[in-house]
Design a protein around this motif. Structure first.
Motif, PDB file in Angstrom:
ATOM      1  N   GLN A   1       5.760   3.429   4.848  1.00 46.89           N
ATOM      2  CA  GLN A   1       5.874   2.777   3.536  1.00 46.89           C
ATOM      3  C   GLN A   1       6.646   1.471   3.629  1.00 46.89           C
ATOM      4  OE1 GLN A   1       7.341   6.305   1.268  1.00 46.89           O
ATOM      5  NE2 GLN A   1       6.002   5.473  -0.310  1.00 46.89           N
ATOM      6  N   GLU A   2       7.564   1.363   4.578  1.00 47.47           N
ATOM      7  CA  GLU A   2       8.342   0.137   4.764  1.00 47.47           C
ATOM      8  C   GLU A   2       7.537  -0.952   5.468  1.00 47.47           C
ATOM      9  OE1 GLU A   2      11.734   1.410   6.977  1.00 47.47           O
ATOM     10  OE2 GLU A   2      12.474   2.704   5.367  1.00 47.47           O
ATOM     11  N   ARG A   3       6.490  -0.562   6.191  1.00 50.94           N
ATOM     12  CA  ARG A   3       5.762  -1.521   7.028  1.00 50.94           C
ATOM     13  C   ARG A   3       4.342  -1.838   6.557  1.00 50.94           C
ATOM     14  NH1 ARG A   3       9.402   1.297   9.629  1.00 50.94           N
ATOM     15  NH2 ARG A   3      10.560   0.434  11.374  1.00 50.94           N
ATOM     16  N   LEU A   4       3.783  -0.958   5.746  1.00 49.19           N
ATOM     17  CA  LEU A   4       2.412  -1.132   5.265  1.00 49.19           C
ATOM     18  C   LEU A   4       2.392  -0.966   3.749  1.00 49.19           C
ATOM     19  CD1 LEU A   4       0.644   1.109   7.922  1.00 49.19           C
ATOM     20  CD2 LEU A   4       0.605  -1.378   7.861  1.00 49.19           C
ATOM     21  N   GLU A   5       1.343  -1.445   3.132  1.00 49.57           N
ATOM     22  CA  GLU A   5       1.180  -1.247   1.693  1.00 49.57           C
ATOM     23  C   GLU A   5       0.623   0.156   1.454  1.00 49.57           C
ATOM     24  OE1 GLU A   5      -1.232  -3.105  -2.105  1.00 49.57           O
ATOM     25  OE2 GLU A   5      -1.388  -4.094  -0.161  1.00 49.57           O
ATOM     26  N   TRP A   6       1.338   0.941   0.697  1.00 48.81           N
ATOM     27  CA  TRP A   6       0.971   2.326   0.381  1.00 48.81           C
ATOM     28  C   TRP A   6       0.046   2.298  -0.828  1.00 48.81           C
ATOM     29  CZ3 TRP A   6       2.783   6.791   2.795  1.00 48.81           C
ATOM     30  CH2 TRP A   6       2.528   7.997   2.140  1.00 48.81           C
TER      31      TRP A   6
ATOM     32  N   SER B   1       0.238  -5.058   4.677  1.00 42.93           N
ATOM     33  CA  SER B   1       0.670  -5.687   3.429  1.00 42.93           C
ATOM     34  C   SER B   1       0.259  -7.141   3.298  1.00 42.93           C
ATOM     35  CB  SER B   1       2.182  -5.561   3.255  1.00 42.93           C
ATOM     36  OG  SER B   1       2.841  -5.830   4.451  1.00 42.93           O
ATOM     37  N   ASN B   2      -0.069  -7.799   4.404  1.00 38.67           N
ATOM     38  CA  ASN B   2      -0.515  -9.183   4.318  1.00 38.67           C
ATOM     39  C   ASN B   2      -2.031  -9.290   4.273  1.00 38.67           C
ATOM     40  OD1 ASN B   2      -1.062  -8.371   6.886  1.00 38.67           O
ATOM     41  ND2 ASN B   2      -0.234 -10.177   7.903  1.00 38.67           N
TER      42      ASN B   2
ATOM     43  N   LEU C   1      -3.356   3.498   3.423  1.00 48.01           N
ATOM     44  CA  LEU C   1      -2.485   2.338   3.528  1.00 48.01           C
ATOM     45  C   LEU C   1      -3.288   1.137   4.003  1.00 48.01           C
ATOM     46  CD1 LEU C   1      -0.886   4.814   5.568  1.00 48.01           C
ATOM     47  CD2 LEU C   1       0.870   3.645   4.295  1.00 48.01           C
ATOM     48  N   ARG C   2      -2.678  -0.048   3.885  1.00 54.96           N
ATOM     49  CA  ARG C   2      -3.280  -1.236   4.476  1.00 54.96           C
ATOM     50  C   ARG C   2      -2.151  -2.190   4.847  1.00 54.96           C
ATOM     51  NH1 ARG C   2      -6.235  -3.142  -0.829  1.00 54.96           N
ATOM     52  NH2 ARG C   2      -4.435  -3.759  -2.006  1.00 54.96           N
TER      53      ARG C   2
END
Length: 191
Positions: A144-149, A182-183, A179-180
């Motif tokens: 959750q800290e590294r990818l878009e949930w 985030s950018n 997830l995906r």
């Protein structure tokens, strides 16, 4: 029931994108996710598993149940931590890590998801499925800290009919998250 969980996974993916043409299935087992994703318009499938016996079973299943020529499917026997697809195949709409990450240390599991994410097409999705235990929850928190949930689904079977669960009646809790990066820009049909 892995077939039921794979149907749920395919349904979750479908709710975020109707365009999942190429799929990398890490921990593919018997190939039932490929059968479900074929209903979603998948045209290219790569199944990965550490077990040669499992891969052979998946090949036989897909040959028997998928229309020939409609879908390009291939399999590799490999450890997920060492695997890298051939350069011409490093572009996927969906990467599924299906009940394999809890065999790794938490930090290694997270690093592997991030490594696999580099092979996503723009707007591509990652699907992670694990047991609902403390170790898996630590992996999910770090993801959750590294990818878009985008969403998650908790699933638990029971041996008894009815709506009341009693301790000891149910099988382990499983969780599947979509997830995906985030950018990553959202593709058509992805919120």
């Amino acid at each position: 029931q892995i077939d039921v969980r794979d149907a749920i996974t395919a349904s979750l993916v479908r709710s975020f994108s109707s365009c999942m043409r190429s799929v990398l299935d890490v921990g593919c087992g018997g190939g039932s996710l490929a059968l479900e994703m074929a209903k979603n318009g998948m045209t290219r499938y790569l199944g990965l598993d550490i077990s040669n016996v499992t891969i052979e079973r998946a090949r036989d299943t897909l040959r028997a149940r998928l229309p020939s020529g409609d879908i390009s499917f291939s399999f590799e026997v490999a450890d997920l931590t060492c695997f890298a697809p051939a350069a011409e195949l490093r572009s996927f709409d969906l990467i599924v890590l299906n009940e394999v990450l809890y065999y790794l240390r938490v930090e290694v599991a997270v690093a592997q998801v991030i490594r696999y994410a580099q092979w996503l097409k723009p707007g591509g999705l990652i699907c992670v499925s694990m047991l609902g235990d403390p170790k898996s929850e630590a992996v999910f928190r770090m993801l959750q800290e590294r990818l878009e949930w985008l969403t998650a689904f908790r699933y638990q079977e029971t041996h008894e009919p009815g709506s009341r669960f009693r301790f000891g009646d149910q099988l382990p809790l499983l969780m599947t998250a979509i997830l995906r990066p985030s950018n990553a820009p959202a593709s058509a049909g992805v919120p």
